[in-house]
Design a protein around this motif. Sequence first.
Motif, PDB file in Angstrom:
ATOM      1  N   CYS A  42      -7.390 -19.782 -27.419  1.00  0.00           N
ATOM      2  CA  CYS A  42      -6.384 -20.623 -26.948  1.00  0.00           C
ATOM      3  C   CYS A  42      -6.372 -21.935 -27.613  1.00  0.00           C
ATOM      4  CB  CYS A  42      -6.303 -20.580 -25.462  1.00  0.00           C
ATOM      5  SG  CYS A  42      -5.710 -18.989 -24.683  1.00  0.00           S
ATOM      6  N   ALA A 130       8.034 -28.989 -19.883  1.00  0.00           N
ATOM      7  CA  ALA A 130       7.842 -28.145 -21.093  1.00  0.00           C
ATOM      8  C   ALA A 130       7.689 -28.998 -22.495  1.00  0.00           C
ATOM      9  CB  ALA A 130       8.616 -26.918 -21.129  1.00  0.00           C
ATOM     10  N   ARG A 146      -0.949 -20.534 -28.798  1.00  0.00           N
ATOM     11  CA  ARG A 146      -1.491 -19.943 -27.479  1.00  0.00           C
ATOM     12  C   ARG A 146      -1.929 -20.865 -26.269  1.00  0.00           C
ATOM     13  NH1 ARG A 146      -2.878 -15.026 -26.520  1.00  0.00           N
ATOM     14  NH2 ARG A 146      -4.760 -15.129 -25.270  1.00  0.00           N
ATOM     15  N   ALA A 148      -2.794 -21.519 -22.387  1.00  0.00           N
ATOM     16  CA  ALA A 148      -3.184 -20.825 -21.015  1.00  0.00           C
ATOM     17  C   ALA A 148      -2.579 -21.602 -19.883  1.00  0.00           C
ATOM     18  CB  ALA A 148      -4.574 -20.691 -21.009  1.00  0.00           C
ATOM     19  N   PHE A 149      -2.205 -20.790 -18.917  1.00  0.00           N
ATOM     20  CA  PHE A 149      -1.806 -21.751 -17.615  1.00  0.00           C
ATOM     21  C   PHE A 149      -2.464 -21.034 -16.384  1.00  0.00           C
ATOM     22  CE2 PHE A 149       1.606 -22.285 -20.475  1.00  0.00           C
ATOM     23  CZ  PHE A 149       2.071 -23.498 -20.150  1.00  0.00           C
ATOM     24  N   LEU A 152       1.844 -20.231 -13.111  1.00  0.00           N
ATOM     25  CA  LEU A 152       3.136 -20.746 -13.985  1.00  0.00           C
ATOM     26  C   LEU A 152       4.174 -19.918 -13.123  1.00  0.00           C
ATOM     27  CD1 LEU A 152       4.254 -22.218 -16.363  1.00  0.00           C
ATOM     28  CD2 LEU A 152       3.866 -20.004 -17.774  1.00  0.00           C
ATOM     29  N   ASN A 157       7.652 -20.668 -16.742  1.00  0.00           N
ATOM     30  CA  ASN A 157       7.311 -19.967 -18.050  1.00  0.00           C
ATOM     31  C   ASN A 157       8.698 -19.636 -18.856  1.00  0.00           C
ATOM     32  OD1 ASN A 157       5.680 -17.241 -18.792  1.00  0.00           O
ATOM     33  ND2 ASN A 157       7.656 -16.273 -18.584  1.00  0.00           N
ATOM     34  N   ILE A 160       8.457 -22.788 -21.280  1.00  0.00           N
ATOM     35  CA  ILE A 160       7.336 -22.712 -22.026  1.00  0.00           C
ATOM     36  C   ILE A 160       7.787 -21.602 -23.331  1.00  0.00           C
ATOM     37  CG2 ILE A 160       4.892 -21.883 -22.520  1.00  0.00           C
ATOM     38  CD1 ILE A 160       5.306 -24.802 -21.195  1.00  0.00           C
ATOM     39  N   CYS A 161       8.098 -20.517 -22.981  1.00  0.00           N
ATOM     40  CA  CYS A 161       8.601 -19.533 -23.965  1.00  0.00           C
ATOM     41  C   CYS A 161       9.757 -19.959 -24.915  1.00  0.00           C
ATOM     42  CB  CYS A 161       8.712 -18.195 -23.275  1.00  0.00           C
ATOM     43  SG  CYS A 161       7.373 -17.457 -22.574  1.00  0.00           S
ATOM     44  N   THR A 166       2.913 -19.234 -26.754  1.00  0.00           N
ATOM     45  CA  THR A 166       2.503 -17.955 -26.127  1.00  0.00           C
ATOM     46  C   THR A 166       1.708 -18.280 -24.891  1.00  0.00           C
ATOM     47  OG1 THR A 166       2.585 -16.971 -28.209  1.00  0.00           O
ATOM     48  CG2 THR A 166       1.292 -15.699 -26.432  1.00  0.00           C
ATOM     49  N   VAL A 167       1.867 -17.926 -23.586  1.00  0.00           N
ATOM     50  CA  VAL A 167       1.344 -17.891 -22.609  1.00  0.00           C
ATOM     51  C   VAL A 167       0.275 -16.970 -22.348  1.00  0.00           C
ATOM     52  CG1 VAL A 167       1.648 -17.795 -19.852  1.00  0.00           C
ATOM     53  CG2 VAL A 167       3.235 -18.831 -21.516  1.00  0.00           C
ATOM     54  N   ASN A 169      -3.388 -16.263 -19.963  1.00  0.00           N
ATOM     55  CA  ASN A 169      -4.220 -16.041 -18.579  1.00  0.00           C
ATOM     56  C   ASN A 169      -5.219 -17.086 -18.305  1.00  0.00           C
ATOM     57  OD1 ASN A 169      -4.776 -15.354 -16.022  1.00  0.00           O
ATOM     58  ND2 ASN A 169      -5.434 -13.308 -16.739  1.00  0.00           N
TER      59      ASN A 169
END
Length: 415
Positions: A42, A130, A146, A148-149, A152, A157, A160-161, A166-167, A169
Amino acid sequence: MSSPSSPTPDDRRHAESDVFNQPRMRAYRLERIRAQLRAEDCAGIVLSNPINVRYATDSVRSTIFNLHTPHRYAFVATDGPVVLFDYKHVANRPDHYGDIPEIVDEVRPAKSWTFFGTGSRQEEKAELWADELADLLRAHGGGNTRLAFDRLDPIGNAAICARQLTVANGQKIMELARAIKSGDEIAGMKIALAVAEAGMAQMQDHLETGITENQLWSHLHKENIARGGEWIETRLLASGQRTNPWSQGSSDRIIRAGDLVAFDTDMVGPNGFLADISRTFFCGPGRPTDTQRHLYTLAHEQIHHDMALLKPGLSFREYSDRSWAIPDEFLHNRYACILHGAGIVDEWPKIPHPLDWEAIGYDGVFEENMVVCCESYIGRENGREGVKLEEQVLIGPDGPILLSQYPFEEALLDA
């Protein structure tokens, strides 16, 4: 509570204060996060859980409010800055507040998009949020998209997407980062434990027939706040028949002679460290009954058996399988787990009883410098009373090192 030659809670608190180095702790924590970010490939992480914001930045503001209405958040780049997004008045005058730790590179006004704060404009405000995070990632991510959140919501989400990120974990990243403690974190935890034990001593000193559960419970809160502590996670104090089953919060019930009084501190003390200790007291005058002593002795045996198992390299499954065998008559009312991690609050891992393993167990391995809490609740189904005990333990290189020091009641232990 202590013999004249034993260190008092205040003695222990002052001794650990001389060791505790906050800037060094902050640098350690930041590197722990970045190591996990690299392991998960990430470029950064966005933290909105105030517990994680505290871990990453050591910055504290309105923690309980932000647990349910997250306004403050932080961006941590794997290779780049730590940016704290705070209330506008703080971000505009961070020098005025004087409580922004040196580990924070920049403070910006938060672009909150909670429904409480934005209502029908929630999606509009999430777009602005965002945009800023995407710009930060592109500036400091080296082409890695990538992000991480730790929390979210669906609206965030989607935003962001939509920016081709890319989200990942963030909960996993933060729990694993927080699991291994530095020497400074252990010293800070000992300070919090000493404060909790000073409060417990006040509770025991004020325990007499006629006091209510809430009045008794207030002594722990008072000591915590007076000594720089922060909050208490639960209201787990019960007396008499309210001790069975477990998990009833403190009430206006009047405590009577002959009652057991059980509690779980769940206390976040000075510097944001958890002090998680459970004890069961006997309210005099008089002597405990044979049944009360039997319950207490079994709970005492359970946590000491389970503590003795702890060592680096032991798997979670092995620990569960080798844990103390609860007699059948107490299985129905067993505690939710036999062990959990401890840091700022309850943390990973959480180890279930053997009979619960297939349903909720997961494997892993204990490592040196994890801090964990060993739990016991002993009470029969439909029984009159129960006993709750818990100890906080450091996993040392050769086995367990007890951190909590509050004594047990000899009168409640079978000979």
